[in-house]
Scaffold this motif. Structure first.
Motif, PDB file in Angstrom:
ATOM      1  N   ILE A  56       0.696  -1.362  -0.020  1.00 38.79           N
ATOM      2  CA  ILE A  56       0.063  -0.064  -0.018  1.00 38.79           C
ATOM      3  C   ILE A  56       0.756   1.378  -0.057  1.00 38.79           C
ATOM      4  O   ILE A  56       1.790   1.318   0.757  1.00 38.79           O
ATOM      5  N   VAL A  57       0.500   2.084  -1.034  1.00 43.75           N
ATOM      6  CA  VAL A  57       1.371   3.290  -1.115  1.00 43.75           C
ATOM      7  C   VAL A  57       0.633   4.576  -0.745  1.00 43.75           C
ATOM      8  O   VAL A  57      -0.499   4.543  -1.318  1.00 43.75           O
ATOM      9  N   ASN A  58       1.204   5.431  -0.305  1.00 41.13           N
ATOM     10  CA  ASN A  58       0.226   6.607  -0.025  1.00 41.13           C
ATOM     11  C   ASN A  58       0.313   7.618  -0.846  1.00 41.13           C
ATOM     12  O   ASN A  58       1.018   7.512  -2.013  1.00 41.13           O
ATOM     13  N   ASN A  59      -0.400   8.815  -0.698  1.00 37.64           N
ATOM     14  CA  ASN A  59      -0.568   9.828  -1.774  1.00 37.64           C
ATOM     15  C   ASN A  59       0.898  10.333  -2.137  1.00 37.64           C
ATOM     16  O   ASN A  59       0.850  11.124  -3.127  1.00 37.64           O
ATOM     17  N   LYS A  60       1.800  10.201  -1.195  1.00 37.92           N
ATOM     18  CA  LYS A  60       3.185  10.747  -1.627  1.00 37.92           C
ATOM     19  C   LYS A  60       4.113   9.662  -2.256  1.00 37.92           C
ATOM     20  O   LYS A  60       5.346   9.973  -2.336  1.00 37.92           O
ATOM     21  N   GLY A  61       3.398   8.448  -2.405  1.00 36.77           N
ATOM     22  CA  GLY A  61       4.492   7.467  -2.932  1.00 36.77           C
ATOM     23  C   GLY A  61       5.167   6.709  -1.959  1.00 36.77           C
ATOM     24  O   GLY A  61       6.354   5.934  -2.618  1.00 36.77           O
ATOM     25  N   VAL A  62       4.768   6.880  -0.749  1.00 41.14           N
ATOM     26  CA  VAL A  62       5.707   6.135   0.217  1.00 41.14           C
ATOM     27  C   VAL A  62       5.040   4.743   0.717  1.00 41.14           C
ATOM     28  O   VAL A  62       3.801   4.873   0.908  1.00 41.14           O
ATOM     29  N   VAL A  63       5.933   3.766   0.651  1.00 42.42           N
ATOM     30  CA  VAL A  63       5.274   2.550   1.058  1.00 42.42           C
ATOM     31  C   VAL A  63       4.743   2.580   2.576  1.00 42.42           C
ATOM     32  O   VAL A  63       5.559   2.595   3.418  1.00 42.42           O
ATOM     33  N   VAL A  64       3.697   2.234   2.896  1.00 40.76           N
ATOM     34  CA  VAL A  64       3.135   2.080   4.303  1.00 40.76           C
ATOM     35  C   VAL A  64       2.583   0.821   4.825  1.00 40.76           C
ATOM     36  O   VAL A  64       2.691   0.699   5.920  1.00 40.76           O
ATOM     37  N   TRP A  65       2.612  -0.271   3.791  1.00 41.97           N
ATOM     38  CA  TRP A  65       2.314  -1.398   4.266  1.00 41.97           C
ATOM     39  C   TRP A  65       2.619  -2.312   3.178  1.00 41.97           C
ATOM     40  O   TRP A  65       2.826  -2.127   2.170  1.00 41.97           O
ATOM     41  N   HIS A  66       2.931  -3.620   3.692  1.00 43.65           N
ATOM     42  CA  HIS A  66       3.637  -4.748   2.748  1.00 43.65           C
ATOM     43  C   HIS A  66       3.152  -6.191   3.423  1.00 43.65           C
ATOM     44  O   HIS A  66       3.085  -6.344   4.634  1.00 43.65           O
ATOM     45  N   MET A  67       2.838  -6.769   2.315  1.00 41.58           N
ATOM     46  CA  MET A  67       2.394  -8.382   2.733  1.00 41.58           C
ATOM     47  C   MET A  67       2.749  -9.194   1.661  1.00 41.58           C
ATOM     48  O   MET A  67       2.528  -9.103   0.508  1.00 41.58           O
ATOM     49  N   ALA A  68       3.641 -10.269   2.241  1.00 45.62           N
ATOM     50  CA  ALA A  68       3.947 -11.420   1.115  1.00 45.62           C
ATOM     51  C   ALA A  68       3.002 -12.334   1.331  1.00 45.62           C
ATOM     52  O   ALA A  68       2.765 -12.830   2.389  1.00 45.62           O
ATOM     53  N   GLY A  69       2.560 -12.765   0.456  1.00 51.07           N
ATOM     54  CA  GLY A  69       1.458 -14.069   0.213  1.00 51.07           C
ATOM     55  C   GLY A  69       0.136 -13.318  -0.074  1.00 51.07           C
ATOM     56  O   GLY A  69       0.202 -12.218  -0.166  1.00 51.07           O
ATOM     57  N   PRO A  70      -0.548 -14.458  -0.416  1.00 47.88           N
ATOM     58  CA  PRO A  70      -2.177 -14.029  -0.816  1.00 47.88           C
ATOM     59  C   PRO A  70      -2.919 -13.042   0.251  1.00 47.88           C
ATOM     60  O   PRO A  70      -2.773 -13.389   1.370  1.00 47.88           O
ATOM     61  N   LEU A  71      -3.553 -12.114  -0.126  1.00 49.93           N
ATOM     62  CA  LEU A  71      -4.544 -11.362   0.635  1.00 49.93           C
ATOM     63  C   LEU A  71      -5.709 -12.213   1.015  1.00 49.93           C
ATOM     64  O   LEU A  71      -6.426 -12.918   0.035  1.00 49.93           O
ATOM     65  N   THR A  72      -6.093 -12.442   2.141  1.00 44.77           N
ATOM     66  CA  THR A  72      -7.315 -13.213   2.516  1.00 44.77           C
ATOM     67  C   THR A  72      -8.519 -12.158   2.456  1.00 44.77           C
ATOM     68  O   THR A  72      -8.360 -10.983   2.814  1.00 44.77           O
ATOM     69  N   ARG A  73      -9.679 -12.669   2.580  1.00 45.90           N
ATOM     70  CA  ARG A  73     -10.715 -11.392   2.794  1.00 45.90           C
ATOM     71  C   ARG A  73     -10.845 -11.093   4.087  1.00 45.90           C
ATOM     72  O   ARG A  73     -11.073  -9.782   4.107  1.00 45.90           O
ATOM     73  N   ARG A  74     -10.424 -11.558   5.135  1.00 38.23           N
ATOM     74  CA  ARG A  74     -10.000 -10.882   6.360  1.00 38.23           C
ATOM     75  C   ARG A  74      -9.157  -9.873   6.419  1.00 38.23           C
ATOM     76  O   ARG A  74      -9.556  -8.902   7.018  1.00 38.23           O
ATOM     77  N   LEU A  75      -7.965 -10.152   5.846  1.00 38.10           N
ATOM     78  CA  LEU A  75      -7.128  -9.182   5.748  1.00 38.10           C
ATOM     79  C   LEU A  75      -7.632  -7.905   4.802  1.00 38.10           C
ATOM     80  O   LEU A  75      -7.351  -6.751   5.314  1.00 38.10           O
ATOM     81  N   ALA A  76      -8.261  -8.310   3.924  1.00 38.71           N
ATOM     82  CA  ALA A  76      -8.706  -6.920   2.931  1.00 38.71           C
ATOM     83  C   ALA A  76      -9.890  -6.203   3.754  1.00 38.71           C
ATOM     84  O   ALA A  76      -9.548  -5.030   3.651  1.00 38.71           O
ATOM     85  N   THR A  77     -10.728  -6.844   4.472  1.00 41.57           N
ATOM     86  CA  THR A  77     -11.627  -5.971   5.288  1.00 41.57           C
ATOM     87  C   THR A  77     -10.954  -5.569   6.547  1.00 41.57           C
ATOM     88  O   THR A  77     -11.522  -4.524   6.884  1.00 41.57           O
ATOM     89  N   GLU A  78     -10.181  -6.182   7.242  1.00 41.06           N
ATOM     90  CA  GLU A  78      -9.538  -5.844   8.657  1.00 41.06           C
ATOM     91  C   GLU A  78      -8.505  -4.705   8.401  1.00 41.06           C
ATOM     92  O   GLU A  78      -8.247  -4.044   9.379  1.00 41.06           O
ATOM     93  N   VAL A  79      -7.728  -4.974   7.207  1.00 39.81           N
ATOM     94  CA  VAL A  79      -6.513  -4.121   7.444  1.00 39.81           C
ATOM     95  C   VAL A  79      -6.491  -3.216   6.054  1.00 39.81           C
ATOM     96  O   VAL A  79      -6.446  -2.049   6.115  1.00 39.81           O
ATOM     97  N   VAL A  80      -6.540  -3.841   4.771  1.00 33.18           N
ATOM     98  CA  VAL A  80      -6.458  -3.039   3.762  1.00 33.18           C
ATOM     99  C   VAL A  80      -7.660  -1.929   3.691  1.00 33.18           C
ATOM    100  O   VAL A  80      -7.230  -0.746   3.393  1.00 33.18           O
ATOM    101  N   GLU A  81      -8.753  -2.219   3.644  1.00 30.52           N
ATOM    102  CA  GLU A  81      -9.938  -1.213   3.815  1.00 30.52           C
ATOM    103  C   GLU A  81      -9.869  -0.182   4.666  1.00 30.52           C
ATOM    104  O   GLU A  81      -9.942   0.962   4.194  1.00 30.52           O
ATOM    105  N   PRO A  82      -9.555  -0.404   5.887  1.00 27.37           N
ATOM    106  CA  PRO A  82      -9.596   0.680   6.867  1.00 27.37           C
ATOM    107  C   PRO A  82      -8.404   1.749   6.660  1.00 27.37           C
ATOM    108  O   PRO A  82      -8.328   2.648   6.725  1.00 27.37           O
ATOM    109  N   MET A  83      -7.213   0.834   6.308  1.00 25.77           N
ATOM    110  CA  MET A  83      -5.915   1.523   5.865  1.00 25.77           C
ATOM    111  C   MET A  83      -6.197   2.422   4.602  1.00 25.77           C
ATOM    112  O   MET A  83      -5.956   3.790   4.886  1.00 25.77           O
TER     113      MET A  83
END
Lengths: 219, 158
Positions: A186-213
């Motif tokens: 996940i890259v913010n509006n300034k092009g800085v990486v704020v989050w990284h995940m190696a491996g597949p995103l799960t539904r849970r990660l998508a709703t609990e981490v990616v969406e809120p972030m």
């Protein structure tokens, strides 16, 4: 070292009184009874503490594994907190994109690395489709893939990407510190990486981490 | 017959580790044997991030192959081992190094042999100290002295 006197040969004398026996075994000035209790406490206490600590560690590891927040093979990315590396890649079906365009976008983006030969990517694709349906912009980079194979993959398993690019030689991906596919940044509006995940995103990660972030970064 | 089979097995075992380092395609190798040796030595200190317990010299993973080629390109550009390692650490973190540096995250790892030796010496010292010969027993009282005299007299008599 010397042991307390051996028992003389028969006829054996009556044993010394228990108090004396204890006094013989103990050094001078030591409290009678103190030592065995301390020793038993240590013998029981140390393994108990170690077992408790290990149990707590395993509990959090297993919980993290189920939630998808802990990956035992995951390598912490040194890119987190830094600007994305410079790159320019050709496209798959349409034109590709470069780091300049990520900076120019001026808004938070999800950057997802995938490949048609990667089985976990097939599982991840519906999760990405759901994120895209939420209005989250995802840019995809095909890692070490041929253009026709990547294109066929997107037609078969869905194309959640606002923009796509292809890193067939895998050189740009090395600058991202990619260790395999799928990987998501996940890259913010300034092009800085704020989050990284190696491996597949799960539904849970998508709703609990990616969406809120992404919501937080968009504010 | 049996001996011959055993000898063959032994030879195979001795040759196996050599084979493990020769995975790379000969076309990947640098023409200059000195630089190639340097690349191989450097590659053995770098972790393959796919297999994680093999060096990039030993691994047949695609990424390891790419990193082998990358190390050789950088060597041809005249970079030092230090520069190449720094380049990879910037991308993959210290995890890429099979010999991690001594820093706050690894001091326990590097210090563990010292910790183990100190702990072992501590246990030994503790046991030695505890084994001091006990103090002389309290002098016998009158009743005990009488009994001792009686027993000695009995023994002498028998």
């Amino acid at each position: 070292m010397k042991r307390p006197a051996n028992r003389p040969p028969r006829p054996s004398p009556p044993r010394p009184a228990p108090a004396r026996q204890a006094a013989l075994r103990q050094g001078p000035g030591e409290p009678a009874a103190g030592r065995p209790v301390l020793r038993r406490t240590l013998l029981f206490g140390i393994p108990a503490i170690v077992a408790l600590a290990a149990g707590a560690g395993f509990f959090f590891m297993l919980r993290g594994l189920r939630r998808g927040t802990f990956n035992p093979h995951g390598v912490p990315s040194p890119l987190v907190g830094h600007r994305i590396p410079p790159f320019s890649l050709p496209g798959i079906d349409a034109g590709g994109f470069s780091s300049t365009e990520i900076f120019a976008a001026g808004r938070p983006l999800v950057i997802n690395f995938f490949a048609s030969w990667c089985i976990p990517c097939r599982e991840e694709q519906p999760v990405l489709m759901a994120l895209q349906a939420q209005g989250i912009p995802i840019w995809g980079i095909a890692y070490k893939d041929t253009t026709p194979a990547a294109s066929a993959f997107l037609h078969k398993f869905g194309n959640p990407y606002a923009r796509t690019a292809s890193d067939a030689p895998g050189r740009a991906s090395i600058d991202w510190g990619l260790t395999g596919v799928p990987e998501t940044f996940i890259v913010n509006n300034k092009g800085v990486v704020v989050w990284h995940m190696a491996g597949p995103l799960t539904r849970r990660l998508a709703t609990e981490v990616v969406e809120p972030m992404m919501r937080k970064l968009s504010q | 017959m049996k001996r011959a089979v055993l000898k063959l097995l032994l030879a195979a075992m001795l040759l196996a580790p050599v084979a493990a380092h020769a995975i790379s395609d000969p076309s990947e190798m640098l023409a200059n044997p000195k630089l190639e040796a340097r690349a191989e030595a450097l590659g053995r200190r770098l972790r393959c991030l796919v297999c994680q317990n093999e060096s990039i010299e030993e691994s047949s993973a695609g990424l390891a192959q790419d990193l082998r080629a990358l190390v050789r390109r950088h060597i041809m550009r005249g970079e030092s081992d230090k520069q190449i390692i720094a380049f990879l650490v910037a991308r993959y973190g210290n995890f890429v190094r099979l010999d991690p540096p001594f820093d706050p995250a690894t001091w326990l790892l590097w210090g563990s042999p010292v910790v183990a030796i100190v702990a072992g010496l501590g246990v030994v010292a503790f046991r030695v100290v505890r084994r001091v010969p006990p103090a002389a027993p309290a002098p016998l009282d009158q009743a005990e002295r009488d009994r001792l005299a009686r027993l000695l007299a009995d023994n002498a008599g028998s």
